[in-house]
Design a protein around this motif. Structure first.
Motif, mmCIF file in Angstrom:
data_model
loop_
_atom_site.group_PDB
_atom_site.id
_atom_site.type_symbol
_atom_site.label_atom_id
_atom_site.label_comp_id
_atom_site.label_asym_id
_atom_site.label_seq_id
_atom_site.Cartn_x
_atom_site.Cartn_y
_atom_site.Cartn_z
ATOM 1 N N LEU A 154 0.763 -1.110 0.058
ATOM 2 C CA LEU A 154 -0.099 -0.031 0.222
ATOM 3 C C LEU A 154 0.953 1.312 0.044
ATOM 4 N N HIS A 155 1.775 1.036 0.765
ATOM 5 C CA HIS A 155 2.852 2.275 0.891
ATOM 6 C C HIS A 155 3.612 2.775 -0.238
ATOM 7 N N ILE A 156 3.880 1.817 -1.293
ATOM 8 C CA ILE A 156 4.514 1.964 -2.607
ATOM 9 C C ILE A 156 3.363 2.884 -3.397
ATOM 10 N N VAL A 157 2.082 2.466 -3.258
ATOM 11 C CA VAL A 157 0.728 3.089 -4.214
ATOM 12 C C VAL A 157 0.785 4.548 -3.737
ATOM 13 N N VAL A 158 0.552 4.560 -2.125
ATOM 14 C CA VAL A 158 0.249 5.967 -1.705
ATOM 15 C C VAL A 158 1.442 6.947 -1.916
ATOM 16 N N ALA A 161 20.204 -11.993 1.428
ATOM 17 C CA ALA A 161 21.007 -10.888 0.914
ATOM 18 C C ALA A 161 20.140 -9.623 0.719
ATOM 19 N N ALA A 162 18.966 -9.680 0.461
ATOM 20 C CA ALA A 162 17.902 -8.597 0.245
ATOM 21 C C ALA A 162 17.611 -8.095 1.744
ATOM 22 N N GLY A 163 17.671 -9.238 2.458
ATOM 23 C CA GLY A 163 17.297 -8.916 3.922
ATOM 24 C C GLY A 163 18.136 -7.943 4.465
ATOM 25 N N ILE A 164 19.592 -8.188 4.156
ATOM 26 C CA ILE A 164 20.477 -7.394 4.769
ATOM 27 C C ILE A 164 20.406 -5.922 4.221
ATOM 28 N N VAL A 165 20.217 -5.814 2.945
ATOM 29 C CA VAL A 165 20.210 -4.639 2.095
ATOM 30 C C VAL A 165 18.812 -3.897 3.080
ATOM 31 N N ILE A 166 17.900 -4.645 3.061
ATOM 32 C CA ILE A 166 16.593 -3.920 3.726
ATOM 33 C C ILE A 166 17.006 -3.462 5.088
ATOM 34 N N VAL A 196 14.865 3.055 -4.738
ATOM 35 C CA VAL A 196 14.849 2.199 -5.885
ATOM 36 C C VAL A 196 15.409 0.681 -5.260
ATOM 37 N N LEU A 197 16.850 1.172 -4.835
ATOM 38 C CA LEU A 197 17.459 -0.336 -4.138
ATOM 39 C C LEU A 197 16.441 -0.995 -3.054
ATOM 40 N N LEU A 198 16.048 0.148 -2.158
ATOM 41 C CA LEU A 198 15.290 -0.688 -1.022
ATOM 42 C C LEU A 198 14.045 -1.051 -1.563
ATOM 43 N N LEU A 199 13.372 -0.594 -2.534
ATOM 44 C CA LEU A 199 11.991 -1.069 -3.193
ATOM 45 C C LEU A 199 12.468 -2.454 -3.846
ATOM 46 N N SER A 200 13.348 -2.807 -4.683
ATOM 47 C CA SER A 200 13.689 -3.833 -5.452
ATOM 48 C C SER A 200 13.895 -4.945 -4.285
ATOM 49 N N SER A 238 2.860 -8.960 -10.121
ATOM 50 C CA SER A 238 2.589 -7.755 -9.388
ATOM 51 C C SER A 238 3.883 -6.809 -8.581
ATOM 52 N N GLY A 239 4.926 -7.932 -8.514
ATOM 53 C CA GLY A 239 6.088 -7.534 -8.095
ATOM 54 C C GLY A 239 6.791 -6.529 -9.038
ATOM 55 N N LEU A 240 6.896 -6.869 -10.345
ATOM 56 C CA LEU A 240 7.457 -5.956 -11.416
ATOM 57 C C LEU A 240 6.569 -4.846 -11.632
ATOM 58 N N GLY A 241 5.400 -4.720 -11.433
ATOM 59 C CA GLY A 241 4.266 -3.737 -11.706
ATOM 60 C C GLY A 241 4.684 -2.789 -10.580
#
Lengths: 275, 145, 125
Positions: free
Chosen positions: B45-49, C13-18, C67-71, C105-108
């Motif tokens: 939701l946070h991404i969209v908002v 690895a993603a967990g550590i970045v997050i 963008v890094l955190l998002l991915s 949905s992840g890519l979207g």
């Protein structure tokens, strides 16, 4: 603790007779309480004095054969290894190990566990089949190398860990703690060279990835095998393998007999070979 | 091999929750799973908002207006607390699941010491760190604001 | 299909970045009352006030790390969800469907989030 001064003890047992019952049912039995009796002793008393049709698996009565794994007062354990006096309740509640189909009464169908076990190749995998069939000597192994897998080799395949595992409670694809710990027992063995062949299974859905360290397997293991430890060490090996940090080592070679030197006269000759 | 059709006896999702006489790591496993699902729901939701900021000040203000108020404030704190736990326990899990802190294989001598005992102080430390962060968040989000 | 050996390694690895980036994000957004970040919130007030959002949007550091955190977070979260769903033993067909839905949905959401980070960087400048 249950009341040690009581003369009798109440058992509640989960019964299922496939030719008669549509679903399991509970049945209660009251039997004399004898000092030092195990839960298994109680089952024998019930069978001998009250209901000869009660079915379960047991053999050695001393925690070695792994036959009598049961759910005793909510905890997966060996009936022969559990004293009635150590159960913290007035009633002994005995049910078949969960996560396995019930064949009859307290007899679970452990075959999915053994299928998963076999699929992970729990034996030494080496190129020299001839040496394994007709050994010319011993494979070299130091005490330190032995320690890397010895703990996991104490497993008696009773299935208690599988009954306690939260993932195995829903996911039949996951191999479960026993087969995974046994795969690690061979992966960690210096004489084995089968890591890559086992990786073909372990790298996928049947591998250790659905273990989230709830730790139940290690908590219930009657032999202190600690499957959770084996599984985490296995994950490390497989992740290290993926990022190319795992050191591939050749399986231990056959130790050659010393060529030089003379035998001390006070050491007797070995007995003649029997096989 | 003889195959018999037995009576199905898998515990199902009930087996995930366990309960009763289970140990600490079992509860941490359940809580990690629940907080993870909660954080994921919030995050999507946070991404969209917050994407509304690309449309300028007006769109941003409208979006922030929609998600302000008492319920959202408490909800926001729950997300922060879930983050605190999931992060602290996650550090433990990364270490433990890569085989650090579980101890070396040992000769099992009764009473058995397992990998659970070996990493227990790590588990308590993670829980304490998560709790400390959650308390700091409570002061910030619920008291100072 | 990708094997769990790879996916799980990336999950960790993603967990550590997050841990690093979300830790920073949470500190900036939620612990600003105790730890004053005047340079990150130049307009004062709440970190989510438009003036502050725009000010951070101007710094290149933020769109890049967003963008890094998002991915990382999308991968970590959706793989975790996939694990939980797969543990419910949905069967092979449903498993493939779940994987496709999660990937799409992840890519979207990755596209949406990346667009908003880049667009608001442009807008702020």
């Amino acid at each position: 603790m249950s009341d040690a001064t009581a003369k009798e003890i109440l058992y509640r047992i989960r019964r299922f007779e496939p030719t008669r019952d549509r679903a399991p049912r509970w049945q209660a039995f009251t039997i004399p309480r004898v000092p030092g009796m195990t839960v298994l002793d109680g089952l024998w008393t019930i069978k001998q004095t009250q209901d000869a049709s009660l079915a379960w698996r047991s053999s050695c009565r001393m925690g070695i054969c792994g036959s009598c794994g049961m759910l005793i007062n909510g905890r997966a354990r060996l009936a022969c290894n559990t004293q009635v006096s150590e159960i913290d309740a007035a009633v002994i509640v005995v049910a078949p190990l969960p996560n396995f189909d019930i064949i009859r009464d307290l007899v679970p169908d452990l075959s999915p566990m053994f299928d998963a076990h076999a699929a992970l190749m729990p034996y030494l995998i080496r190129d020299d089949a001839r040496e394994q069939e007709r050994p010319t000597g011993e494979f070299s192994q130091s005490p330190q190398e032995l320690e890397r897998y010895l703990q996991f080799s104490y497993c008696i395949k009773c299935g208690c860990c599988m009954a306690a595992c939260p993932t195995y409670a829903t996911d039949p694809v996951y191999s479960g703690p026993m087969p995974l710990a046994q795969a690690q027992r061979y992966n960690a063995d210096g004489r084995d060279g089968g890591f890559l062949r086992r990786r073909a299974v372990l790298g996928g859905e049947r591998g250790p990835w659905r273990c989230h360290f709830a730790g139940e397997c290690s908590r219930v293991c009657p032999k202190g095998v600690d499957p959770a430890k084996a599984i985490q060490l296995m994950k490390r090996d497989l992740v290290w393998d993926y990022i190319r940090l795992r050191k591939e080592q050749c399986p231990a070679a056959v130790m050659s007999k010393p060529k030089a030197g003379t035998r001390r006269p006070d050491i007797p000759e070995p007995p003649p070979r029997t096989v | 091999m003889l195959r018999v059709q037995g009576f199905p006896n898998r515990l199902g999702v009930r087996g995930w929750v366990g309960g009763g006489r289970w140990g600490m790591e079992r509860y941490l496993y359940t809580l990690h799973r629940l907080t993870g699902l909660g954080l994921l729901a919030y995050f999507l939701l946070h991404i969209v908002v917050t994407a509304s900021r690309a449309l300028g000040e007006g769109a941003w203000a409208r979006a922030m207006d929609t998600v302000s108020g008492g319920v959202f404030k408490v909800g926001e704190y729950l997300v922060f607390a879930a983050f605190a736990f999931h992060a602290a326990n996650g550090i433990r899990l990364v270490l433990v699941e890569l085989g650090f802190g579980v101890g070396r294989p040992i000769e099992p001598v009764y009473p058995y010491k397992t990998s659970l005992d070996a990493q227990r102080s790590l588990a308590i430390g993670a829980l304490a760190a998560g709790a400390a962060l959650a308390i700091l968040g409570a002061v910030e989000l619920l008291v100072l604001r | 299909m990708m094997r769990d050996q790879k996916l799980w390694s990336w999950h960790v690895a993603a967990g550590i970045v997050i841990l690093l980036l979300l830790g920073l994000h949470m500190t900036i957004m939620h612990l600003d009352a105790t730890l004053k970040f005047t340079s990150l919130n130049p307009a004062g007030g709440e970190p989510i006030d438009w003036a502050n959002v725009a000010a951070r949007g101007k710094m290149l550091f933020f769109p890049i790390t967003y963008v890094l955190l998002l991915s990382a977070a999308l991968f970590h979260g959706l793989y975790g969800l996939r694990n939980i769903l797969f543990e419910l033993d949905p069967g092979a067909g449903l498993k493939s469907a779940i994987s496709v839905i999660l990937i799409v949905s992840g890519l979207g959401l990755l596209v949406l989030g990346t667009w908003s980070a880049v667009a608001s960087f442009d807008l702020a400048r």
